[in-house]
Design a protein around this motif. Structure first.
Motif, PDB file in Angstrom:
ATOM      1  N   GLU A  19     -11.327  44.557 -27.967  1.00 49.60           N
ATOM      2  CA  GLU A  19     -11.251  45.239 -27.082  1.00 49.60           C
ATOM      3  C   GLU A  19      -9.911  44.817 -26.120  1.00 49.60           C
ATOM      4  O   GLU A  19      -9.657  45.758 -25.328  1.00 49.60           O
ATOM      5  N   ALA A  20      -9.828  43.484 -26.039  1.00 46.72           N
ATOM      6  CA  ALA A  20      -8.594  43.105 -25.051  1.00 46.72           C
ATOM      7  C   ALA A  20      -7.220  43.711 -25.514  1.00 46.72           C
ATOM      8  O   ALA A  20      -6.580  44.009 -24.798  1.00 46.72           O
ATOM      9  N   CYS A  21      -6.907  44.053 -26.760  1.00 42.56           N
ATOM     10  CA  CYS A  21      -5.924  44.487 -27.450  1.00 42.56           C
ATOM     11  C   CYS A  21      -5.625  46.139 -27.525  1.00 42.56           C
ATOM     12  O   CYS A  21      -4.731  46.713 -27.656  1.00 42.56           O
ATOM     13  N   ARG A  22      -7.088  46.689 -27.445  1.00 43.79           N
ATOM     14  CA  ARG A  22      -7.103  48.123 -27.677  1.00 43.79           C
ATOM     15  C   ARG A  22      -6.307  49.180 -26.692  1.00 43.79           C
ATOM     16  O   ARG A  22      -5.572  49.999 -27.359  1.00 43.79           O
ATOM     17  N   PRO A  23      -6.194  48.479 -25.399  1.00 41.11           N
ATOM     18  CA  PRO A  23      -5.033  49.430 -24.605  1.00 41.11           C
ATOM     19  C   PRO A  23      -3.697  49.658 -25.205  1.00 41.11           C
ATOM     20  O   PRO A  23      -2.971  50.431 -24.836  1.00 41.11           O
ATOM     21  N   TYR A  24      -3.273  48.247 -25.545  1.00 40.21           N
ATOM     22  CA  TYR A  24      -1.858  47.963 -25.923  1.00 40.21           C
ATOM     23  C   TYR A  24      -1.713  48.860 -27.235  1.00 40.21           C
ATOM     24  O   TYR A  24      -0.621  49.596 -27.381  1.00 40.21           O
ATOM     25  N   LEU A  25      -2.555  48.779 -28.270  1.00 43.17           N
ATOM     26  CA  LEU A  25      -2.705  49.658 -29.607  1.00 43.17           C
ATOM     27  C   LEU A  25      -2.569  51.043 -29.146  1.00 43.17           C
ATOM     28  O   LEU A  25      -1.925  51.940 -29.821  1.00 43.17           O
ATOM     29  N   GLN A  26      -3.491  51.333 -28.363  1.00 43.11           N
ATOM     30  CA  GLN A  26      -3.642  52.856 -27.793  1.00 43.11           C
ATOM     31  C   GLN A  26      -2.166  53.381 -27.485  1.00 43.11           C
ATOM     32  O   GLN A  26      -1.648  54.403 -27.837  1.00 43.11           O
ATOM     33  N   ALA A  27      -1.586  52.576 -26.639  1.00 36.69           N
ATOM     34  CA  ALA A  27      -0.320  52.947 -25.921  1.00 36.69           C
ATOM     35  C   ALA A  27       0.794  52.974 -26.869  1.00 36.69           C
ATOM     36  O   ALA A  27       1.769  53.980 -26.875  1.00 36.69           O
ATOM     37  N   GLN A  28       0.796  52.268 -28.223  1.00 35.53           N
ATOM     38  CA  GLN A  28       1.630  52.185 -29.078  1.00 35.53           C
ATOM     39  C   GLN A  28       1.453  53.624 -29.868  1.00 35.53           C
ATOM     40  O   GLN A  28       2.505  54.015 -30.023  1.00 35.53           O
TER      41      GLN A  28
ATOM     42  N   ILE B  96       4.310  56.336 -30.155  1.00 38.19           N
ATOM     43  CA  ILE B  96       4.947  56.545 -31.405  1.00 38.19           C
ATOM     44  C   ILE B  96       4.393  58.161 -32.067  1.00 38.19           C
ATOM     45  O   ILE B  96       5.177  58.750 -32.633  1.00 38.19           O
ATOM     46  N   ARG B  97       3.094  58.488 -31.675  1.00 40.25           N
ATOM     47  CA  ARG B  97       2.458  59.773 -32.189  1.00 40.25           C
ATOM     48  C   ARG B  97       2.754  59.899 -33.705  1.00 40.25           C
ATOM     49  O   ARG B  97       3.338  60.918 -34.071  1.00 40.25           O
ATOM     50  N   PRO B  98       2.261  59.048 -34.350  1.00 40.68           N
ATOM     51  CA  PRO B  98       2.316  59.184 -35.884  1.00 40.68           C
ATOM     52  C   PRO B  98       1.525  60.482 -36.252  1.00 40.68           C
ATOM     53  O   PRO B  98       0.507  60.647 -35.789  1.00 40.68           O
TER      54      PRO B  98
ATOM     55  N   PRO C 209      -9.459  62.890 -40.247  1.00 40.62           N
ATOM     56  CA  PRO C 209      -9.111  63.106 -38.919  1.00 40.62           C
ATOM     57  C   PRO C 209      -9.470  62.114 -37.916  1.00 40.62           C
ATOM     58  O   PRO C 209     -10.552  61.531 -38.097  1.00 40.62           O
ATOM     59  N   ALA C 210      -8.465  61.859 -37.211  1.00 44.73           N
ATOM     60  CA  ALA C 210      -8.853  61.098 -35.851  1.00 44.73           C
ATOM     61  C   ALA C 210      -7.925  61.606 -34.799  1.00 44.73           C
ATOM     62  O   ALA C 210      -7.206  62.486 -34.921  1.00 44.73           O
ATOM     63  N   GLU C 211      -8.381  60.989 -33.619  1.00 45.60           N
ATOM     64  CA  GLU C 211      -7.740  61.658 -32.253  1.00 45.60           C
ATOM     65  C   GLU C 211      -7.385  60.555 -31.319  1.00 45.60           C
ATOM     66  O   GLU C 211      -8.420  59.737 -31.191  1.00 45.60           O
ATOM     67  N   LEU C 212      -6.348  60.544 -30.466  1.00 46.72           N
ATOM     68  CA  LEU C 212      -6.469  59.677 -29.345  1.00 46.72           C
ATOM     69  C   LEU C 212      -5.791  60.540 -28.034  1.00 46.72           C
ATOM     70  O   LEU C 212      -4.534  61.095 -28.373  1.00 46.72           O
ATOM     71  N   GLU C 213      -6.664  60.489 -27.216  1.00 43.95           N
ATOM     72  CA  GLU C 213      -6.329  61.619 -26.218  1.00 43.95           C
ATOM     73  C   GLU C 213      -5.617  62.946 -26.362  1.00 43.95           C
ATOM     74  O   GLU C 213      -4.524  63.042 -26.013  1.00 43.95           O
ATOM     75  N   ASP C 214      -6.422  63.628 -27.262  1.00 42.99           N
ATOM     76  CA  ASP C 214      -5.767  64.882 -27.618  1.00 42.99           C
ATOM     77  C   ASP C 214      -4.842  64.947 -28.437  1.00 42.99           C
ATOM     78  O   ASP C 214      -4.370  65.938 -28.849  1.00 42.99           O
ATOM     79  N   PHE C 215      -4.388  63.895 -28.986  1.00 43.07           N
ATOM     80  CA  PHE C 215      -3.499  63.687 -30.074  1.00 43.07           C
ATOM     81  C   PHE C 215      -4.004  63.494 -31.519  1.00 43.07           C
ATOM     82  O   PHE C 215      -4.595  62.399 -31.677  1.00 43.07           O
ATOM     83  N   PRO C 216      -3.903  64.522 -32.298  1.00 42.69           N
ATOM     84  CA  PRO C 216      -4.623  64.320 -33.774  1.00 42.69           C
ATOM     85  C   PRO C 216      -3.482  63.812 -34.691  1.00 42.69           C
ATOM     86  O   PRO C 216      -2.490  63.773 -34.635  1.00 42.69           O
TER      87      PRO C 216
END
Length: 181
Positions: free
Chosen positions: A84-93, A97-99, A129-136
């Motif tokens: 949980e502590a690293c989740r925001p950093y990974l989400q920002a990566q 990058i938008r892979p 399928p996965a999504e992060l902030e409307d980015f699939p």
């Protein structure tokens, strides 16, 4: 602050192209990674890099990182609060990058991305399928190379052969999405 930062030598943020079409995400840095500040460079990483090359997925075309950026003591799995502590950093990566594809290496990232308790043996072999902030993007779970080192048979249907197949499918996915990949 995450307690892992207190015991690490180096944070291991990741490496690879900022516009990589795929990210490879493991669970946590190991001893070699902690020593040098680079992901997947120990025995497991060398095996993974070798399989990636054999599958036609050159390491230098993939952004490689982990769920947590600091080594857990004695290479244990990261605890929930550390993830949980690293989740925001990974989400920002991921957002930067938008892979198109995330290769989830082992149970920890596979379960996190797919929000499941199911194990890697039943998850691998498919795209999800996965999504992060409307980015699939798509997620492809693969065995962790440390597991492969303990299960060294290269016979068809064994973990190394299955991992090579997963990586080849990932390459085909990227070639279809990006002509000339």
């Amino acid at each position: 602050m995450c307690p892992l930062a207190e015991t690490r030598k180096n944070a291991v943020f990741g490496e690879g192209p900022a516009d990589a079409p795929a990210m490879l995400i493991g669970e946590a840095p190991g001893a070699d990674e902690d020593e040098f500040g680079r992901p997947f460079i120990g025995r497991s990483g060398r095996l993974l890099s070798s399989l990636m090359e054999e599958a036609g997925l050159p390491r230098n075309k993939i952004f490689i990182t982990n769920m947590v950026k600091c080594r857990p003591p004695e290479n244990r799995l990261p605890a929930k609060k550390e993830l949980e502590a690293c989740r925001p950093y990974l989400q920002a990566q991921i957002a930067a990058i938008r892979p198109l594809l995330v290769l989830a290496v082992g149970n920890v990232p596979s379960r996190a991305f797919l929000d499941t308790r199911e194990g890697i043996t039943s998850l691998r072999g498919k795209f999800y399928p996965a999504e992060l902030e409307d980015f699939p993007f798509m997620v492809r779970p693969v065995f962790h190379p440390s597991y492969l080192l303990r299960n060294r048979s290269v016979d068809e249907g064994k973990p190394i052969s299955l991992t090579l197949s997963d990586l080849q499918e990932a390459r085909k996915f990227l070639e279809k999405a990006i002509p000339g990949f």
